[in-house]
Design an enzyme around this catalytic site. Structure first.
Site, PDB file in Angstrom:
ATOM      1  N   GLU A  39       0.829  -1.220   0.000  1.00  0.00           N
ATOM      2  CA  GLU A  39       0.000   0.000   0.000  1.00  0.00           C
ATOM      3  C   GLU A  39       0.859   1.264   0.000  1.00  0.00           C
ATOM      4  OE1 GLU A  39      -2.867  -0.578  -0.797  1.00  0.00           O
ATOM      5  OE2 GLU A  39      -3.020  -2.676  -0.214  1.00  0.00           O
ATOM      6  N   HIS A  98       1.920   2.035  -3.445  1.00  0.00           N
ATOM      7  CA  HIS A  98       0.851   2.703  -4.206  1.00  0.00           C
ATOM      8  C   HIS A  98       0.876   4.221  -4.031  1.00  0.00           C
ATOM      9  CE1 HIS A  98      -1.603  -0.350  -6.032  1.00  0.00           C
ATOM     10  NE2 HIS A  98      -1.939  -0.945  -4.907  1.00  0.00           N
TER      11      HIS A  98
HETATM   12  N1  BES Z   1      -6.040  -1.175  -4.429  1.00  0.00           N
HETATM   13  C1  BES Z   1      -6.196  -2.405  -3.753  1.00  0.00           C
HETATM   14  C2  BES Z   1      -7.489  -2.520  -2.992  1.00  0.00           C
HETATM   15  C3  BES Z   1      -8.637  -2.959  -3.849  1.00  0.00           C
HETATM   16  C4  BES Z   1      -8.725  -4.266  -4.247  1.00  0.00           C
HETATM   17  C5  BES Z   1      -9.596  -2.071  -4.236  1.00  0.00           C
HETATM   18  C6  BES Z   1      -9.789  -4.653  -5.049  1.00  0.00           C
HETATM   19  C7  BES Z   1     -10.633  -2.455  -5.045  1.00  0.00           C
HETATM   20  C8  BES Z   1     -10.746  -3.756  -5.444  1.00  0.00           C
HETATM   21  C9  BES Z   1      -5.069  -2.611  -2.762  1.00  0.00           C
HETATM   22  O1  BES Z   1      -3.902  -1.951  -3.034  1.00  0.00           O
HETATM   23  C10 BES Z   1      -4.727  -4.047  -2.827  1.00  0.00           C
HETATM   24  O2  BES Z   1      -4.175  -4.460  -3.799  1.00  0.00           O
HETATM   25  N2  BES Z   1      -5.056  -4.768  -1.812  1.00  0.00           N
HETATM   26  C11 BES Z   1      -4.784  -6.154  -1.776  1.00  0.00           C
HETATM   27  C12 BES Z   1      -3.793  -6.383  -0.684  1.00  0.00           C
HETATM   28  C13 BES Z   1      -2.401  -6.287  -1.180  1.00  0.00           C
HETATM   29  C14 BES Z   1      -1.413  -6.429  -0.086  1.00  0.00           C
HETATM   30  C15 BES Z   1      -2.104  -7.323  -2.217  1.00  0.00           C
HETATM   31  C16 BES Z   1      -6.097  -6.873  -1.560  1.00  0.00           C
HETATM   32  O3  BES Z   1      -7.034  -6.254  -1.116  1.00  0.00           O
HETATM   33  O4  BES Z   1      -6.183  -8.052  -1.852  1.00  0.00           O
HETATM   34 ZN    ZN Z   2      -2.813  -2.807  -4.542  1.00  0.00          ZN
END
Ligand code: BES
Ligand code: ZN
Length: 979
Positions: A459, A462
C-alpha cells in the site's frame, strides 16, 4: 506464508495467492479425462441436493460423445456469467471487452441448437423489455419525441431523454476542485452531504454529465441558480441541463445537496461495527471507493484521469474522531453541539483515492522523514499496533530514497477497520486495512508479521504507483497493482530480510504462470467499460503477472537501470496519468527495445513455452504459446521477446554466471562451448516462461541434480520441478520423468523446491480423492513415501526461521490431512494442552492451523474453538480458528458457519470467502459449498460486487475441485441459467 493456508480466501490477493498450495481454477484439465470407474453414490458421506443428481447421472442434460472441448476454469466461468450480466446493458457493446474465445463445454449439436434458440428468444424478449420506454405500459402512453434521438439516447428516471450515451464521461468538462461537507449520522445510519465542484469547460455545452449512485440529490445550483438534473441509473450518471450554453474556457461551480443511507456492503460510505471489551456494540463509518464507489458518497467525475483537489469537512458527534486524506486544519464547534473537522486542501488526486472515516479509534504515531505516521485501531487493540508502525516508518524512508521523490503529505494514517473486504486500500494519506493485515499480537509468528509487512509495503508503494502517477483508465490497472505487488516483494526482501519473502515471490510466479496458461486468461492490459469488467481487472493477471513481468524486465536491464527508469517515470508523470507506453518509454531503449519487448508481454495473453535442443555447440531454441487446452488453437503470431537466460555446468549458481539471449522469433540458434554438459534456462525463474529441454536435455539436468543438487540454486531446483509438472500436464512429458527427478528430494532441505513438489503432488491427490479414484491412495502413498521422513522430523515446539516455518506447516498440514498418526497424535496432544490451559498456552503461529484443524474434528474441540474464536482479539489467530472450524467433517457445523457468515451475525460476512474456501477442501464440503453458493447467489452478490475479487475467489473455491464432465456441465448450466 502459510502453505495450504486458506487465509488466501479473503486475505490480500497475492498474500493469499502466493500460497503454494493454492488450487488452480481449472476444471478443464481433469474434466477432459473420463473417471477410471463410475462414481458410486452410496459411498458418499453426504450428497447435497443437486450434486446427488449429478453423481447419479440423473442431471437433465445428457452429454454426447462429441463433448471434447473441456477448456474451462473457474475464472472463465466467473468471467462468462459476469460478461453476460454486463452485456445485458445497452452500453456494453461498443466498449465491451473482447470476447474470450474460450468455451465451457461443447454440448451436442442438438443441445447447442436448442440452447442457442432459447437464448436468442430470451435475449430478444429481455432486450425488447429493456429498451421499451418506461411509459409504454402506463395509461398515458408515451409522449411523441424525436424518434431518431430516442434511438440514440437512453431514458432518464423521469422518462425524459438522457443527453449522454456512453459509460465514459465527456472530455469537455474537467473537474478542478471539490469542496465536500459530509455529515454521517451513526444513529440513523444515514449521511448528508453538500458538494461544490469547480469545473473547467473546454467546449460550449448545455449539459454536464457526472457520476452519482444511490444518492438523493435534493438541490442543484450553478453560480447560485437552480439547475435541472436528470438521472440515468444503469450507468450511475446524472446530467445537469442548462438553458444556455456553458462557455468554453470558463470556470463554473456546481453545488449539490444530497443524502443517502450508509451502505451495508463494503463499498462507498459504509457502516461497520464491533463489540468492545465491555460487550457494547460500537459503530463507525468508513469509505472504500476503489474502483467505482466514490460516486456512492458524493456526486463526482468518477474516473481515474479526472484528477482534482479536494477540501473535505466532516461533521461528527463528540466521542468520535474523523480522519481524511489530509491533515486536519481546524475543528469548529457548531451551534447544534456537533463538531466540524476541516482538512487541508489535498494534492491533485483521483476520486477513487478519496477517503474519510468517523470512528472512536485510538492511535500511536512517529515521525518519519517529516511525515507524521500514525496507526489506528479500535481502542481494545491499541497494543497490537507497534509492529505496523515500525514497518510503515522503515518502508516510507526506504521508498523516499529509492524513488527519489519524497512522500508529499505531512501525515500518513494507517487504519484497521473491523469490517473490510479487501486486504487493504491505498487511499492517499489514509490507508485502510483489515485488522488481520495491520495488527500483530504479542505472540504472533513471523509468518503473521510477514503478512503485515508485505501489505504495508504494497500500500505504501501505491502512494507513488497509483496515487502520484495514476493509470489513465482501468484497462491499465496493472500499472498500479503490478507495480505495488512487485515493490511489495522487493522492498520486504531488502528492508526485512528476516521475513524471507523470496520463496513467496517465487511461488507467486509459479501460480501466476499456471493461471495464465488457461485460454480464459487475458492480456495484462485489457479494454474494459462496464463496472463488472472494471472489478474483474483486480485479478491475478494485473497483480501477479504484472509483478512477474516487472521482475523479468528488472533482471534483464539490471536493477540499477530499472529503478533509474522508474524514478524518471515517476518524476515525469507526477500528478498525471499514464498508460503502458509511457512506462516502457521511460527505460533506456538502446540495449533492448523495451517498448517492443514489453508490449509482447502486456498486450497479449499467455506466455511462451521455450523448447531447447542442443547438438554439441549448437543450441536451437523455439517458442510457442503455452496453452492448457485440449484443442490448441495457438496462433503462429503468438510471439514474445524472451530474454532467455541460462547457466551451465561450469558456472551455475551466481548471477555472474548467467548469459542472456533475446529470442524474438519463432526459432533461433546460438552457440555454447562444446564441452557443456547441461544447461539450465530461466535463471532463478526470473523470466515468465516455461522451458522444455527435450529428452536428452532433461536427462542431463536430472542426472546432475541427482548427483549434487547444489549445482543449481534452490530457485532453479524449484523451477525445474515446476516446469516438469507443467509439461507433464500439457502432455509433453510423462509423469515418469517427473518422478525420476523427484527422487533427489531425499537430499533436499530447502523450502522452495520441497513445497513446490509437495504442492504439485498434493494437488493431483486432492483431485483424485474428490473423484473417489482408486489411484488416490496410490498417490497418497507415493507422496508420503517421498516426504514421511521430513514430516516426522519436524519439531512441534520451537520457533523457527520463517522459511523453516513455511516448510514445517506445509509438511504437517499434509501429514495430518492424510491421517498420518504421528502427526494427528501430536497435534491432538498440543490441542489438548491448549484446551487445558483455557487457550492461554502458546502454540507456534505456523502450527496453530494444523493443531486447531485436528482439534476441531471432535465435538468438544469444535465447541472450545468456537468459544475462543468469539472472545479472542487477535485477528490473525481468529482466522486460523475459523479455518479450523470450517474444516470440520460435520456438515451441520459447516452449514451453520456458512449461514452465520452470510448473515454476518456471529461471524463477519467478510469471512465468507475464507469459510467457503476451507469447506471446499473436504469431500462433502466441496459439493455442499457449490449448492450453498447457488442457493444464496442473490445475497452473496449484494455483499460482494459481481466481478470482484471476493466473487472470483468464491467461484474458484467452489469449482476448483470439480474434475468430472458432469460437474463441468453443471457449472456451465448454472452460469447460463442462474447466476
Ligand atoms: N487497491 C487495492 C485494494 C482494492 C482491491 C480495491 C480490489 C478495489 C478492489 C489494494 O492496493 C490491494 O491491492 N489490496 C490487496 C492487498 C495487497 C497487499 C495485495 C487486496 O485487497 O487483496
Ligand atoms: Zn494494490
Amino acid at each position: 506464508m502459510e502453505p495450504f493456508e486458506s487465509d488466501r480466501a479473503s486475505l490480500p490477493r497475492n498474500m493469499i495467492e502466493n500460497s503454494m498450495f493454492e488450487e488452480e481454477p481449472d476444471v478443464l484439465d481433469l474434466a477432459k479425462e473420463t473417471p477410471a470407474y463410475p462414481l458410486d453414490p452410496d459411498d458418499m458421506v453426504y450428497e447435497p441436493r443437486s450434486s446427488r443428481l449429478l453423481v447419479r447421472g440423473l442431471g437433465e442434460n445428457d452429454m454426447d460423445e462429441e463433448e471434447e472441448d473441456y477448456e474451462s476454469s473457474a475464472r472463465l466461468l466467473g468471467m462468462s456469467f459476469m460478461n453476460r450480466s454486463s452485456s445485458l446493458r445497452p452500453s456494453a457493446s461498443p466498449y465491451a471487452r473482447q470476447e474470450q474465445s474460450s468455451s465451457c463445454t461443447m454440448p451436442s449439436n442438438r443441445t447447442l441448437l436448442l440452447g442457442v434458440f432459447v437464448l436468442v428468444v430470451v435475449a430478444s424478449v429481455a432486450m425488447v423489455i429493456y429498451f421499451l420506454p418506461k411509459c409504454t405500459l402506463t395509461k398515458e402512453g408515451c409522449h411523441t419525441v424525436n424518434t431518431s434521438m430516442e434511438l440514440i439516447y437512453p431514458r432518464a428516471t423521469n422518462g425524459e431523454l438522457f443527453p449522454w450515451t456512453s459509460l465514459r464521461l465527456p472530455v469537455y468538462v474537467q473537474p478542478v476542485h471539490y469542496d465536500l461537507l459530509i455529515h454521517p449520522n451513526l444513529t440513523t445510519m444515514t449521511f448528508q452531504g453538500t458538494v461544490s465542484i469547480t469545473i473547467d469547460v473546454l467546449n460550449d455545452t448545455k449539459n454536464v454529465i457526472l457520476h452519482s449512485s444511490g444518492l438523493q440529490i435534493t438541490n442543484v445550483t450553478v453560480q447560485d441558480k437552480e439547475v435541472k438534473k436528470l438521472e440515468y441509473q444503469p450507468w450511475q450518471q446524472i446530467a445537469l441541463k442548462f438553458p444556455e450554453d456553458l462557455k468554453k474556457g470558463q470556470t463554473y461551480v456546481l453545488t449539490m445537496e444530497y443524502s443517502a443511507n450508509l451502505s451495508n456492503s463494503y463499498s462507498g460510505f459504509y457502516n461497520s461495527s464491533y463489540v468492545d471489551k465491555g460487550g457494547n456494540k460500537r459503530v463507525l463509518a468508513a469509505t472504500q471507493f476503489e474502483p467505482l464507489a466514490a460516486r456512492k458518497a458524493f456526486p463526482c467525475f468518477d474516473e481515474p484521469a479526472l484528477k482534482a483537489t479536494f477540501l473535505i469537512k466532516i461533521k461528527r458527534e463528540t466521542g468520535y474522531i474523523s480522519l481524511s486524506n489530509m491533515p486536519k486544519n481546524q475543528t469548529v464547534e457548531l451551534s447544534d453541539g456537533l463538531l466540524q473537522d476541516e482538512f487541508e486542501k489535498s494534492v491533485r488526486m483521483s476520486t477513487y483515492l478519496v477517503a474519510f472515516i468517523v470512528a472512536n479509534f485510538t492511535q500511536i504515531n512517529q515521525i518519519a522523514s517529516d511525515t507524521l505516521v500514525s496507526v489506528y485501531a479500535v481502542p481494545d487493540k491499541v497494543d497490537q499496533l507497534d509492529y505496523a508502525l515500525g514497518c510503515a516508518v522503515k518502508l516510507l524512508k526506504f521508498y523516499n530514497t529509492l524513488f527519489g521523490i519524497k512522500f508529499p503529505l505531512k501525515k500518513l494514517d494507517l487504519v484497521a477497520i473491523p469490517d473490510f473486504l479487501a486486504g487493504a486500500m491505498e487511499n492517499w494519506g489514509l490507508i485502510t486495512f483489515r485488522e488481520r493485515t495491520l495488527l500483530v499480537g504479542n505472540h504472533s509468528s513471523l509468518m503473521d508479521k510477514q503478512v503485515v509487512a508485505s501489505v504495508i509495503a504494497h500500500e505504501l508503494a501505491h502512494q507513488w504507483f497509483g496515487n502520484l502517477v495514476t493509470m489513465k483508465w482501468w484497462n491499465d490497472l496493472w500499472l498500479n497493482e503490478g507495480f505495488a505487488t512487485y515493490m511489495e516483494y522487493t522492498s520486504v526482501e531488502k528492508v526485512f530480510p528476516e521475513l524471507e519473502i523470496g520463496n513467496d515471490f517465487l511461488s507467486m510466479r509459479f501460480k501466476s504462470l499456471a493461471e495464465d496458461s488457461l485460454n480464459s486468461s487475458r492480456p495484462i492490459s485489457t479494454e474494459v467499460a462496464t463496472p463488472e469488467q472494471v472489478e474483474e481487472m483486480f485479478d491475478s493477471v494485473s497483480y501477479e503477472k504484472g509483478a512477474s513481468t516487472l521482475l523479468m524486465l528488472s533482471s534483464t536491464l539490471t536493477e540499477e537501470k530499472f529503478y533509474k527508469g522508474v524514478s524518471e517515470y515517476l518524476e515525469k508523470y507526477r500528478n498525471m496519468n499514464t498508460d503502458n507506453e509511457d512506462l516502457w518509454n521511460s527505460f533506456p531503449q538502446e540495449e533492448y527495445n523495451v517498448v517492443d519487448m514489453m508490449n509482447t508481454w502486456t498486450l497479449q495473453k499467455g506466455f511462451p513455452l521455450v523448447t531447447v535442443n542442443r547438438t554439441g555447440a549448437q543450441v536451437s531454441v523455439s517458442q510457442e504459446h503455452f496453452l492448457l487446452k485440449v484443442n490448441k488453437t495457438a496462433k503462429s503470431s503468438d510471439l514474445w521477446h524472451i530474454p532467455l537466460t541460462y547457466v551451465n555446468d561450469s558456472c551455475s549458481t551466481s548471477p555472474n554466471c548467467t548469459q542472456l539471449f533475446l529470442l524474438k522469433d519463432k526459432t533461433a540458434t546460438f552457440k555454447v562451448p562444446k564441452n557443456v554438459k547441461w544447461m539450465k534456462f530461466n535463471f532463478r525463474n526470473n523470466g515468465f516462461y516455461i522451458v522444455n529441454y527435450g529428452e536428452e536435455g532433461w536427462r542431463a539436468l536430472i542426472e546432475a541434480v541427482k548427483e549434487n543438487h547444489e549445482v543449481l540454486t534452490p530457485e532453479d531446483r524449484a523451477s525445474l520441478i515446476n516446469n516438469l509438472f507443467a509439461l507433464s500436464r500439457l502432455g509433453k512429458l510423462s509423469f515418469k520423468q517427473v518422478m525420476n527427478l523427484l527422487v533427489y528430494l531425499e537430499h533436499e532441505n530447502h523450502t522452495a523446491p520441497l513445497t513446490e513438489a509437495l504442492y504439485q503432488l498434493d494437488r493431483i491427490y486432492r483431485l483424485l480423492d474428490k473423484r473417489q479414484d482408486l489411484l488416490a491412495s496410490s498417490m497418497k502413498n507415493y507422496i508420503l513415501n517421498l516426504f514421511v521422513d521430513k514430516m516426522n522430523s519436524q519439531s512441534w515446539e520451537q520457533d523457527l526461521p520463517l522459511s523453516k516455518q513455511e516448510l514445517r506447516s506445509a509438511l504437517l498440514e499434509v501429514a495430518c490431512r492424510y491421517g498420518q498418526k504421528n502427526c494427528t497424535d501430536r497435534a491432538e496432544h498440543v490441542f489438548l494442552q491448549w484446551v487445558a490451559s483455557n487457550g492461554t498456552e502458546r502454540i507456534p503461529g505456523d502450527l496453530m492451523k494444523v493443531v486447531f484443524s485436528v482439534g476441531a474434528q471432535s465435538n468438544a474441540g469444535w465447541e472450545m474453538l468456537l468459544q475462543t474464536y468469539t472472545h479472542s482479539i487477535v485477528d490473525a489467530d481468529r482466522r486460523k480458528m475459523l479455518a479450523a472450524l470450517a474444516s470440520s467433517q460435520d456438515v451441520r457445523k459447516v452449514l451453520w458457519l456458512l449461514q452465520e457468515s452470510l448473515q454476518g451475525s456471529y461471524v463477519k460476512t467478510q469471512e465468507l470467502p475464507l469459510i467457503l474456501h476451507t469447506v471446499c477442501r473436504n469431500f462433502a464440503g466441496h459439493l455442499y459449498a457449490w449448492d450453498f453458493v447457488k442457493e444464496n447467489w442473490g445475497k452473496i452478490t449484494q455483499k460482494f460486487p459481481i466481478g470482484s475479487f471476493a466473487i472470483q475467489d468464491i467461484i474458484m473455491s467452489t469449482t476448483s475441485y470439480f474434475s468430472t464432465e458432469r460437474l463441468l456441465w453443471e457449472v456451465c448450466r448454472q452460469c447460463l441459467h442462474s447466476f
